[in-house]
Write a protein that holds these residues in place. Structure first.
Motif, short mmCIF file in Angstrom:
data_model
loop_
_atom_site.label_atom_id
_atom_site.label_comp_id
_atom_site.label_asym_id
_atom_site.label_seq_id
_atom_site.Cartn_x
_atom_site.Cartn_y
_atom_site.Cartn_z
N LYS A 108 0.84 -1.08 -0.05
CA LYS A 108 0.18 0.08 0.08
C LYS A 108 0.93 1.25 -0.03
CE LYS A 108 -3.61 0.10 2.51
NZ LYS A 108 -4.61 -0.18 3.81
N GLU B 280 2.71 1.68 -3.26
CA GLU B 280 1.66 2.01 -4.43
C GLU B 280 1.30 3.64 -4.14
OE1 GLU B 280 -2.19 0.00 -6.61
OE2 GLU B 280 -2.21 0.13 -4.35
N ARG B 281 1.10 3.99 -3.05
CA ARG B 281 0.66 5.51 -2.71
C ARG B 281 1.91 6.24 -2.96
NH1 ARG B 281 -1.04 4.35 2.42
NH2 ARG B 281 1.04 5.12 3.33
N GLU B 282 3.12 5.77 -2.93
CA GLU B 282 4.31 6.69 -3.16
C GLU B 282 4.68 6.55 -4.56
OE1 GLU B 282 5.54 8.93 -0.99
OE2 GLU B 282 4.25 8.30 0.51
N GLN B 283 3.80 5.85 -5.35
CA GLN B 283 4.10 5.70 -6.64
C GLN B 283 5.52 5.11 -7.06
OE1 GLN B 283 3.31 9.42 -8.34
NE2 GLN B 283 1.09 9.09 -8.64
N ILE B 284 5.89 4.23 -6.41
CA ILE B 284 7.15 3.36 -6.50
C ILE B 284 7.03 2.22 -7.37
CG2 ILE B 284 9.21 2.17 -5.15
CD1 ILE B 284 8.66 4.16 -2.87
N PRO B 285 7.38 2.04 -8.49
CA PRO B 285 7.04 0.91 -9.25
C PRO B 285 7.77 -0.22 -8.98
CG PRO B 285 8.68 2.62 -10.45
CD PRO B 285 8.35 2.96 -9.24
N GLN C 168 -2.62 -5.62 -9.69
CA GLN C 168 -2.10 -4.44 -9.64
C GLN C 168 -2.58 -3.35 -8.97
OE1 GLN C 168 -0.62 -3.34 -13.79
NE2 GLN C 168 -2.45 -4.50 -14.30
N SER C 169 -3.09 -3.66 -7.55
CA SER C 169 -3.48 -2.61 -6.65
C SER C 169 -3.60 -3.51 -5.32
CB SER C 169 -4.95 -2.27 -7.06
OG SER C 169 -5.66 -1.69 -6.05
N LYS D 272 13.15 5.05 -1.22
CA LYS D 272 13.07 5.98 -2.26
C LYS D 272 14.40 5.97 -2.74
CE LYS D 272 9.21 8.95 -1.31
NZ LYS D 272 8.68 10.27 -0.92
N SER E 174 15.36 2.84 -4.72
CA SER E 174 14.49 2.72 -6.02
C SER E 174 14.98 3.51 -7.05
CB SER E 174 12.98 3.02 -5.81
OG SER E 174 12.75 4.38 -5.40
#
Length: 305
Positions: free
Chosen positions: A23, A26-31, A52-53, A282, A285
């Protein structure tokens, strides 16, 4: 961005903490480029690769655990065997007796739950071809015949998760090609090396093994078997984790593998653990990050001190 891989460890209900970690990512848009999981880590990772969620995975799991199909097997009853309170209250004592009677089944059968029961339970999982999943995924299982670990990278997602989650003594082994497969955690508790084989350039490992400092009663053979398994899993995971670029360890080590009553709390603990390490996540990544290179250099020095 680099190809970031996740290695999700096994731990039964403790593995629901993986949802909280997902979660945050995904929230931090880390692929996430690749996921490899053992046991519950495979189930959560496989569901994420399918949906994918993280929110959809959470909703799916909460609904599945609350379903009549899941509850009728009484998996949460096995939580009682690791509780020091089962000698104190009559209802809990009855649950404890149920557990003992369930274990008697394995003297004449492969497992507590038979093939039909296991098939019905895992039928809740969506079936799809692993190679068609939007996120690259694999599940770790252990072959009873050769004694080797098997990294399942293709075929039926449902069957792969059933094999990786086949806890010895509880669920029957799964036949796949020439293999007879059980829970992947028997050999690969946190599959860091295997997610690298899928092409991950950096790996974040999520470790949900039982804390060795916390022990329940050791009054009989079953409780001793549980303890021995915890010790083996802990030391195996420490060995595998050395290959990870970052380790997230949610504080769920005091919980039983069967404590599905605490699922919402466990998910939240996973979320908090990931948030605590968000800046490090981060950094890991980022491709070619100078900060990452410096941190890795100093980490290597500390390992040799």
């Amino acid at each position: 961005m680099i190809k970031l891989g996740l290695a999700l460890g096994g731990g039964g209900a403790r593995g629901l903490a993986h949802i909280g970690v997902l979660k945050v990512l995904e929230r931090e848009q880390i692929p996430i480029g690749t996921i490899t999981g053992c046991s519950m880590g495979a189930i959560i990772g496989g569901l994420f690769a399918y949906f994918q969620s993280a929110l959809k995975v959470e909703s799916f799991v909460l609904e599945a655990v609350e379903s009549r199909e899941f509850k009728k097997y009484g998996i949460e009853t096995f939580n009682k065997i690791e509780s020091s309170d089962h000698h104190k209250h009559f209802e809990e004592y009855l649950d404890y007796i149920k557990v003992k009677l369930a274990f008697l089944k394995v003297f004449n059968n492969q497992s507590v739950f038979n093939e039909e029961e296991a098939e019905k339970l895992f039928s809740l999982i969506p079936d799809a071809e692993i190679k068609d999943l939007p996120v690259k995924f694999s599940a770790i299982a252990t072959d009873l015949v050769s004694g080797q670990e098997v990294n399942i990278t293709e075929g039926s997602l449902r069957k792969a998760l059933k094999a990786s989650g086949a806890i010895p003594g509880f669920f029957p082994p799964v036949k796949l090609d020439d293999y007879l497969l059980i829970d992947g955690s028997a050999m690969e508790s946190v599959p860091v090396s295997k997610v690298k084989e899928l092409g991950a350039e950096r790996v974040i490992a999520v470790d949900v093994t039982k804390c060795l400092k916390i022990t329940g009663p050791l009054d009989n053979g079953i409780e001793i078997i549980y303890r021995a398994e915890d010790i083996t899993s802990f030391h195996l995971s420490q060995l595998r984790l050395k290959e990870a670029d970052l380790i997230i360890k949610p504080e769920v080590g005091n919980l039983s593998w069967a404590d599905f009553r605490s699922m919402e709390k466990i998910i939240k603990v996973g979320e908090l653990a990931a948030m605590k390490l968000l800046s490090d996540i981060k950094v890991v990544s980022l491709k070619g990050s100078l900060v990452y290179s410096i941190k890795k250099f100093f980490n290597e020095i500390q390992k040799h001190d």
